[in-house]
Motif scaffolding. Structure first.
Motif, PDB file in Angstrom:
ATOM      1  N   PRO A 181      13.419 -10.854  20.417  1.00  0.00           N
ATOM      2  CA  PRO A 181      11.844 -10.599  20.308  1.00  0.00           C
ATOM      3  C   PRO A 181      11.379 -12.077  19.874  1.00  0.00           C
ATOM      4  O   PRO A 181      12.215 -12.918  19.256  1.00  0.00           O
ATOM      5  CB  PRO A 181      11.823  -9.635  19.054  1.00  0.00           C
ATOM      6  N   SER A 182      10.016 -12.218  20.286  1.00  0.00           N
ATOM      7  CA  SER A 182       9.478 -13.500  19.511  1.00  0.00           C
ATOM      8  C   SER A 182       8.862 -13.121  18.129  1.00  0.00           C
ATOM      9  O   SER A 182       8.243 -14.220  17.591  1.00  0.00           O
ATOM     10  CB  SER A 182       8.367 -14.033  20.470  1.00  0.00           C
ATOM     11  N   GLY A 183       8.848 -11.986  17.800  1.00  0.00           N
ATOM     12  CA  GLY A 183       8.320 -11.572  16.561  1.00  0.00           C
ATOM     13  C   GLY A 183       8.624 -10.377  16.023  1.00  0.00           C
ATOM     14  O   GLY A 183       9.161  -9.520  16.860  1.00  0.00           O
ATOM     15  N   VAL A 184       8.504  -9.984  14.570  1.00  0.00           N
ATOM     16  CA  VAL A 184       8.846  -8.561  14.200  1.00  0.00           C
ATOM     17  C   VAL A 184       7.591  -8.199  13.232  1.00  0.00           C
ATOM     18  O   VAL A 184       6.845  -9.004  12.672  1.00  0.00           O
ATOM     19  CB  VAL A 184       9.858  -8.710  13.547  1.00  0.00           C
ATOM     20  N   ALA A 185       7.523  -6.891  13.070  1.00  0.00           N
ATOM     21  CA  ALA A 185       6.468  -6.402  12.168  1.00  0.00           C
ATOM     22  C   ALA A 185       6.928  -5.181  11.387  1.00  0.00           C
ATOM     23  O   ALA A 185       7.641  -4.484  11.929  1.00  0.00           O
ATOM     24  CB  ALA A 185       5.010  -6.099  12.944  1.00  0.00           C
ATOM     25  N   LEU A 186       6.179  -5.029  10.236  1.00  0.00           N
ATOM     26  CA  LEU A 186       6.377  -3.660   9.480  1.00  0.00           C
ATOM     27  C   LEU A 186       5.163  -3.239   9.154  1.00  0.00           C
ATOM     28  O   LEU A 186       4.280  -3.877   8.537  1.00  0.00           O
ATOM     29  CB  LEU A 186       7.335  -4.176   8.143  1.00  0.00           C
ATOM     30  N   ARG A 187       5.079  -1.857   9.268  1.00  0.00           N
ATOM     31  CA  ARG A 187       3.853  -1.175   9.064  1.00  0.00           C
ATOM     32  C   ARG A 187       4.203   0.267   8.450  1.00  0.00           C
ATOM     33  O   ARG A 187       5.045   0.871   8.688  1.00  0.00           O
ATOM     34  CB  ARG A 187       3.318  -1.080  10.464  1.00  0.00           C
ATOM     35  N   GLY A 188       2.869   0.593   7.558  1.00  0.00           N
ATOM     36  CA  GLY A 188       2.994   1.844   7.173  1.00  0.00           C
ATOM     37  C   GLY A 188       1.696   2.314   6.816  1.00  0.00           C
ATOM     38  O   GLY A 188       0.632   1.624   7.013  1.00  0.00           O
ATOM     39  N   TYR A 189       1.424   3.629   6.652  1.00  0.00           N
ATOM     40  CA  TYR A 189       0.167   4.340   6.433  1.00  0.00           C
ATOM     41  C   TYR A 189       0.029   4.844   5.274  1.00  0.00           C
ATOM     42  O   TYR A 189       1.103   5.417   4.597  1.00  0.00           O
ATOM     43  CB  TYR A 189      -0.079   5.526   7.530  1.00  0.00           C
ATOM     44  N   VAL A 190      -1.083   4.672   4.454  1.00  0.00           N
ATOM     45  CA  VAL A 190      -1.354   4.997   3.061  1.00  0.00           C
ATOM     46  C   VAL A 190      -2.838   6.013   3.181  1.00  0.00           C
ATOM     47  O   VAL A 190      -3.596   5.388   3.461  1.00  0.00           O
ATOM     48  CB  VAL A 190      -1.394   3.936   2.080  1.00  0.00           C
ATOM     49  N   LYS A 191      -2.477   6.989   2.510  1.00  0.00           N
ATOM     50  CA  LYS A 191      -3.845   7.863   2.272  1.00  0.00           C
ATOM     51  C   LYS A 191      -4.259   7.632   1.010  1.00  0.00           C
ATOM     52  O   LYS A 191      -3.562   7.799   0.015  1.00  0.00           O
ATOM     53  CB  LYS A 191      -3.419   9.277   2.522  1.00  0.00           C
ATOM     54  N   ALA A 192      -5.719   7.084   1.094  1.00  0.00           N
ATOM     55  CA  ALA A 192      -6.020   6.582  -0.318  1.00  0.00           C
ATOM     56  C   ALA A 192      -7.717   6.610  -0.109  1.00  0.00           C
ATOM     57  O   ALA A 192      -8.491   5.826  -0.159  1.00  0.00           O
ATOM     58  CB  ALA A 192      -5.622   5.309  -0.449  1.00  0.00           C
ATOM     59  N   PRO A 193      -8.209   7.974  -0.397  1.00  0.00           N
ATOM     60  CA  PRO A 193      -9.633   7.888  -0.148  1.00  0.00           C
ATOM     61  C   PRO A 193     -10.377   7.271  -1.370  1.00  0.00           C
ATOM     62  O   PRO A 193     -11.487   7.057  -1.129  1.00  0.00           O
ATOM     63  CB  PRO A 193      -9.677   9.790  -0.610  1.00  0.00           C
ATOM     64  N   GLN A 194      -9.590   6.974  -2.452  1.00  0.00           N
ATOM     65  CA  GLN A 194     -10.227   6.382  -3.533  1.00  0.00           C
ATOM     66  C   GLN A 194     -10.599   4.809  -2.999  1.00  0.00           C
ATOM     67  O   GLN A 194     -11.556   4.081  -3.517  1.00  0.00           O
ATOM     68  CB  GLN A 194      -9.388   6.144  -4.653  1.00  0.00           C
ATOM     69  N   MET A 195     -10.007   4.232  -1.966  1.00  0.00           N
ATOM     70  CA  MET A 195     -10.197   3.090  -1.533  1.00  0.00           C
ATOM     71  C   MET A 195     -11.048   2.919  -0.358  1.00  0.00           C
ATOM     72  O   MET A 195     -11.479   1.697  -0.049  1.00  0.00           O
ATOM     73  CB  MET A 195      -8.989   2.236  -1.090  1.00  0.00           C
ATOM     74  N   VAL A 196     -11.719   3.810   0.140  1.00  0.00           N
ATOM     75  CA  VAL A 196     -12.619   4.052   1.207  1.00  0.00           C
ATOM     76  C   VAL A 196     -13.945   3.185   0.603  1.00  0.00           C
ATOM     77  O   VAL A 196     -14.405   3.383  -0.421  1.00  0.00           O
ATOM     78  CB  VAL A 196     -13.219   5.209   1.634  1.00  0.00           C
ATOM     79  N   GLY A 197     -14.611   2.266   1.311  1.00  0.00           N
ATOM     80  CA  GLY A 197     -15.592   1.413   0.600  1.00  0.00           C
ATOM     81  C   GLY A 197     -15.236  -0.002  -0.008  1.00  0.00           C
ATOM     82  O   GLY A 197     -15.874  -0.667  -0.119  1.00  0.00           O
ATOM     83  N   LYS A 198     -14.012  -0.045  -0.541  1.00  0.00           N
ATOM     84  CA  LYS A 198     -13.491  -0.868  -1.323  1.00  0.00           C
ATOM     85  C   LYS A 198     -12.742  -2.003  -0.171  1.00  0.00           C
ATOM     86  O   LYS A 198     -12.785  -3.132  -0.315  1.00  0.00           O
ATOM     87  CB  LYS A 198     -12.295  -0.715  -2.188  1.00  0.00           C
TER      88      LYS A 198
END
Length: 411
Positions: A181-198
């Motif tokens: 490949p020409s690149g690599v990536a690492l990703r995750g999903y975090v549930k954090a309603p407290q951070m909505v708006g921040k």
């Protein structure tokens, strides 16, 4: 193993007008355009409908434009998290918010929606894995597929490979020019309603701790956030299509990103990681694969449709898929003319990709991000140029060229 047959029983009559392999954004976009034009489209993918894909999930203006042409933008935006800015954060904590038409929708949902749109137009989808092309006198005339435990042959005047960054299908079809490949990536999903708006922008962070890559946090629907890191120059070219991974440890880069960027640390502290962190390869800059051979077109990330520097690829995947469809519609029975039109269209796009490759130096030299942010805070004109990069009206490479850097002190 026997060829699939038409109702009249002819073993070698076409089973469809086009066989599209890969039901991601490129394949589904191509399928929808052709099906709406009345073509018999068969769309296959080794994964079930709505499969997940490691991605930042950001829909930048080129994606909005492609979705508009496909007639699904309104539906996407009803599901997506709308965003108004990209937040560029430099190593010293400086920040500039670049305006644009943006949104975030997890790929599982976006890909499922695009597949439904292709099916609604008349494309037939099934889960099957591409094994090899069928050839007749040097021309591709279909493909051998594995469906469950069965091997089948599907004949079609055209095959479109939209199989993504993993090179197995490209290699089997004789189209792969670079296996790594020409690149690599690492990703995750975090549930954090407290951070909505921040966290409300598509935050892209450059720092020495994540060099030669970058980190991101994108707000997603339902109080979720997409967090990840990417490196778009991850392998050394050893020649002959081979490469060697540089000293890049994505998990270590991710941990460094969380440790050095306070919003990332807070997100991981108060939120709940949904599933696991997932890694994936990237194919960038429209390189690494042949774009066509008689009877076959390669499109989407298989053709390298992801931008270097930013790792954005959804919009260009759909765009290249539609360019493939346009070429086939214009020259249905003229193989050479269809291939020439498609290759000319990708060639016309290539300078944009090359400029993003040039801009990739920001990832290797994060101080350039500091410089751009510092000047953009003082220069509305520069901020407008940065917004133009998002909208593809400005050249990103010019911002970090020697001439561009010298101009920063004059604006």
């Amino acid at each position: 193993m026997t060829p699939e047959r038409q109702p009249d029983g002819a073993a070698h009559s076409p089973d469809c007008d086009v066989l599209i392999v890969g039901a991601g954004p490129a394949g589904s976009a191509c399928a929808r355009v052709l099906a709406l034009a009345g073509w018999r489209v068969r769309l296959v993918d080794q994964h079930p409908a709505g499969r997940d894909k490691t991605c930042g999930d950001g829909l930048i203006p080129d994606a909005h434009k492609a979705l508009q042409r496909l007639g699904v933008l309104d539906e996407v935006m009803r599901m997506a998290q709308p965003v108004t800015h990209v937040g560029c954060i430099g190593p010293r904590g400086g920040r500039i918010d670049v305006p644009g038409s943006l949104a975030v929708l997890p790929r599982r949902e976006l890909d499922a929606l695009l597949l439904r749109a292709a099916q609604a137009a008349g494309a037939v989808f099934e889960q099957a894995r591409f094994e090899a092309p069928l050839e007749d006198a040097g021309r591709v005339v279909g493909a051998r597929l594995k469906r469950g435990d069965d091997l089948i042959e599907v004949r079609a005047p055209w095959v479109v490979l939209a199989t993504g960054a993993v090179p197995k299908a490209l290699t089997a079809a004789g189209m792969c020019e670079r296996h790594t490949p020409s690149g690599v990536a690492l990703r995750g999903y975090v549930k954090a309603p407290q951070m909505v708006g921040k966290i409300t922008a598509l935050e892209v962070v450059w720092d020495k701790s994540v060099r030669p890559g970058y980190g991101w946090i994108f707000p997603a629907p339902g109080g979720h956030f997409n967090i990840g890191v990417g490196v778009t120059d991850s392998h050394r070219d050893l020649g002959g299509g081979k490469g060697q991974k540089k000293d890049v440890n994505l998990r270590a880069i991710f941990d460094a990103f969380v440790a050095t960027y306070p919003p990332a640390a807070e997100l991981m502290r108060v939120g709940e990681l949904v599933g696991e962190l997932k890694g994936a390869p990237l194919r960038c800059t429209l390189t690494g694969a042949r774009w066509s051979r008689p009877g076959l077109l390669v499109t989407g990330e298989a053709a390298g449709s992801t931008y270097s520097f930013t790792g954005e690829g959804i919009g260009k995947a759909m765009e290249t898929g539609m360019l493939a469809a346009d070429a086939l519609l214009a020259h249905r029975v003229d193989d050479a003319a269809a291939r020439a039109q498609y290759e000319a269209a990708l060639t016309a796009l290539k300078p944009k990709f090359d400029l993003y490759e040039r801009a990739n130096r920001v990832n290797a030299h994060p101080w350039l991000a500091d410089l751009l942010i510092w000047r953009a805070k003082k220069s509305p004109r520069l901020l407008q140029r940065m917004s133009g990069v998002l909208n593809e009206t400005s050249n990103p490479g010019n911002l970090v060229s020697l001439k561009g850097i010298s101009r920063l002190f004059l604006e």
